[in-house]
Scaffold this motif. Sequence first.
Motif, PDB file in Angstrom:
ATOM      1  N   UNK A  85       0.715  -1.197   0.080  1.00  0.00           N
ATOM      2  CA  UNK A  85       0.096  -0.053   0.051  1.00  0.00           C
ATOM      3  C   UNK A  85       0.787   1.270  -0.091  1.00  0.00           C
ATOM      4  N   UNK A  86       2.013   1.006   0.682  1.00  0.00           N
ATOM      5  CA  UNK A  86       2.836   2.380   0.602  1.00  0.00           C
ATOM      6  C   UNK A  86       3.563   2.532  -0.707  1.00  0.00           C
ATOM      7  N   UNK A  87       3.861   1.651  -1.506  1.00  0.00           N
ATOM      8  CA  UNK A  87       4.483   1.701  -2.723  1.00  0.00           C
ATOM      9  C   UNK A  87       3.423   2.252  -3.524  1.00  0.00           C
ATOM     10  N   UNK A  93      -8.061   2.336  -3.221  1.00  0.00           N
ATOM     11  CA  UNK A  93      -7.799   0.536  -2.955  1.00  0.00           C
ATOM     12  C   UNK A  93      -9.245   0.205  -2.891  1.00  0.00           C
ATOM     13  N   UNK A  94      -9.486  -0.334  -4.091  1.00  0.00           N
ATOM     14  CA  UNK A  94     -10.981  -0.969  -4.393  1.00  0.00           C
ATOM     15  C   UNK A  94     -11.080  -2.099  -3.318  1.00  0.00           C
ATOM     16  N   UNK A  95     -10.324  -3.010  -3.363  1.00  0.00           N
ATOM     17  CA  UNK A  95     -10.566  -4.264  -2.807  1.00  0.00           C
ATOM     18  C   UNK A  95      -9.319  -4.720  -1.923  1.00  0.00           C
ATOM     19  N   UNK A  96      -9.222  -5.214  -0.765  1.00  0.00           N
ATOM     20  CA  UNK A  96      -8.266  -5.762   0.079  1.00  0.00           C
ATOM     21  C   UNK A  96      -8.650  -7.000   0.775  1.00  0.00           C
ATOM     22  N   UNK A  97      -8.033  -8.180   0.146  1.00  0.00           N
ATOM     23  CA  UNK A  97      -8.645  -9.430   0.591  1.00  0.00           C
ATOM     24  C   UNK A  97      -7.816 -10.308   1.035  1.00  0.00           C
ATOM     25  N   UNK A  98      -7.916 -11.095   2.128  1.00  0.00           N
ATOM     26  CA  UNK A  98      -7.053 -12.029   2.571  1.00  0.00           C
ATOM     27  C   UNK A  98      -7.999 -13.315   2.057  1.00  0.00           C
ATOM     28  N   UNK A  99      -7.392 -14.361   1.337  1.00  0.00           N
ATOM     29  CA  UNK A  99      -7.885 -15.530   1.033  1.00  0.00           C
ATOM     30  C   UNK A  99      -7.228 -16.400   1.777  1.00  0.00           C
ATOM     31  N   UNK A 100      -7.632 -17.245   2.785  1.00  0.00           N
ATOM     32  CA  UNK A 100      -6.782 -18.316   3.705  1.00  0.00           C
ATOM     33  C   UNK A 100      -7.061 -19.936   3.288  1.00  0.00           C
ATOM     34  N   UNK A 142      -6.702  -3.693   7.967  1.00  0.00           N
ATOM     35  CA  UNK A 142      -7.429  -3.330   6.677  1.00  0.00           C
ATOM     36  C   UNK A 142      -8.309  -2.094   6.984  1.00  0.00           C
ATOM     37  N   UNK A 143      -8.925  -2.419   8.289  1.00  0.00           N
ATOM     38  CA  UNK A 143      -9.915  -1.192   8.597  1.00  0.00           C
ATOM     39  C   UNK A 143      -9.226   0.211   8.732  1.00  0.00           C
ATOM     40  N   UNK A 144      -8.094   0.203   8.808  1.00  0.00           N
ATOM     41  CA  UNK A 144      -7.229   1.181   9.028  1.00  0.00           C
ATOM     42  C   UNK A 144      -6.702   1.965   7.864  1.00  0.00           C
ATOM     43  N   UNK A 145      -6.993   1.155   6.606  1.00  0.00           N
ATOM     44  CA  UNK A 145      -6.390   1.871   5.381  1.00  0.00           C
ATOM     45  C   UNK A 145      -7.647   2.441   4.891  1.00  0.00           C
ATOM     46  N   UNK A 146      -7.739   2.917   3.443  1.00  0.00           N
ATOM     47  CA  UNK A 146      -8.836   3.615   2.936  1.00  0.00           C
ATOM     48  C   UNK A 146      -9.573   2.376   2.150  1.00  0.00           C
ATOM     49  N   UNK A 147      -9.279   1.028   2.129  1.00  0.00           N
ATOM     50  CA  UNK A 147      -9.801   0.285   1.430  1.00  0.00           C
ATOM     51  C   UNK A 147     -11.344   0.133   1.411  1.00  0.00           C
ATOM     52  N   UNK A 148     -11.930   0.111   0.213  1.00  0.00           N
ATOM     53  CA  UNK A 148     -13.430   0.448  -0.104  1.00  0.00           C
ATOM     54  C   UNK A 148     -14.092  -0.938   0.213  1.00  0.00           C
ATOM     55  N   UNK A 149     -13.495  -2.212   0.046  1.00  0.00           N
ATOM     56  CA  UNK A 149     -14.160  -3.434   0.058  1.00  0.00           C
ATOM     57  C   UNK A 149     -12.856  -4.282   0.845  1.00  0.00           C
ATOM     58  N   UNK A 150     -13.042  -4.970   2.072  1.00  0.00           N
ATOM     59  CA  UNK A 150     -12.326  -5.660   2.843  1.00  0.00           C
ATOM     60  C   UNK A 150     -13.016  -7.150   3.020  1.00  0.00           C
TER      61      UNK A 150
END
Lengths: 269, 269
Positions: A85-87, A93-100, A142-150
């Motif tokens: 995200x820094x880079x 950020x439209x979507x930030x998803x963890x797939x476990x 993730x909730x601390x980023x500007x991501x629109x979908x987490x």
Amino acid sequence: MSYAKPIQVFAVTGASGALGRAIVQTLAGPANRHIVLVGRDQRTLEELAGEVAAGDSVLHVVSGADAAQPGAAAEAVVAKLLDVLAAVGGERVGQLVLVHSAGTLSDLRKRADQYGNDEIAAYTTVNFVSFAVLAARFLEFAKDTGAERIGVVNISSLLAIQPFANWGLYAATRAGRDQLMRVVALEHANDPRVKTLSYAPGPLVGDMQASVRAEIADPAQRELYDRLHREGKLVRPADTARLMCDLVHAWEFESGAHVDVFDLVPPPA
Amino acid sequence: MSYAKPIQVFAVTGASGALGRAIVQTLAGPANRHIVLVGRDQRTLEELAGEVAAGDSVLHVVSGADAAQPGAAAEAVVAKLLDVLAAVGGERVGQLVLVHSAGTLSDLRKRADQYGNDEIAAYTTVNFVSFAVLAARFLEFAKDTGAERIGVVNISSLLAIQPFANWGLYAATRAGRDQLMRVVALEHANDPRVKTLSYAPGPLVGDMQASVRAEIADPAQRELYDRLHREGKLVRPADTARLMCDLVHAWEFESGAHVDVFDLVPPPA
């Protein structure tokens, strides 16, 4: 005002497994997409990253993520996501998803009363605690980023909702993970950014199913899986990965739901 | 040929809790019954044993059973049960039952993404691993005795099957325990001696519910529990213990089932 598409960031654990690999390959392509491959072994992950047809997507690697060390593994994933995200700087950020997708089979030769004490503890750490810790640290970040979908996608199993003999620890930990995802969904009923999904990918072509057929003590299940294997009716990782990724892209699933591949396509006869 | 009734042996974990104590009191009475009170503190358990109206039953105490040390706790319970069976010699054992009432609330002030890593690990050990280990060691031992009926009663919760906010770790571990009991039931489909039961005792009058009302972050749940408390509609431990013990004595429940107190009596309006 930027006309660029918002970026999408996916972290995939168990990336070197058959399903994880298929998920990475399915996700890869678009220029606005970053995919973080999470696993234990650096060389395996780098080889995988080299084999994936990445298209215009950017692949990243987090190695040394050992599910037996849940805190350290979660920190490594979050640190990499922070870097990504820094880079990309101030881009949306439209979507930030963890797939476990990480996880192990429990010992299918055993009934629950044949497990050793240390076996129960170690298996639970790798297959429940590691997921609960990673989901917590991912959501907190993730909730601390500007991501629109987490999103948190828990790769689950039919065993989470239907018991079978010789699957005690596997079934119990998957049931626990599913229930945790349902609670997280309720806890974010008023936060439309956050969704969770428990996805049961089906009995997959590959090494894990080969282990099931070789080891399962219950003869009825051995016969069933042998037949599905012989008749070519096991699910291909690429097919189920596609169905799962379509769900996540559409973002219309009910948060907290358990969705089985055979809810989406007809089961084998 | 002996005309004596076969003996019955019950081990009750969490015996010093409100529900455990009520279960012990409900079980106590008949001369052919041995009840093993399992907990951490020797003095508390001895006081409890002194307070119970034991009638003609024989009470035993296992102290030092710390759910944070699952292997040692399980060994202590099994060692005591071996002693009890050795002391009654060759008498028929009609029923040998583990009632697992030990457990703790998870932190109800938190969402799942607010748990600490060590908190997740420690809670899971106490509330899932300890149960899985004790159930395994108990069944392994019990099946090697001549007991005619072997039961594992998992004191469960509505949360095992219905998620609510702020109950993440509690709900997940109870869902896992229920699923483990379903698997054990299937694994003994051909062994009519063995049954498992997951029993949800309801929201109980007592300290645990007082903690829930004081701590739960979700205002809707706080309001509900406050109302049940004010209107005297919380369940009395003695009532739900009686219903559970009646199920176990009748031995007609479906093995592996999740039974809620409100499946047996009407829920509060």
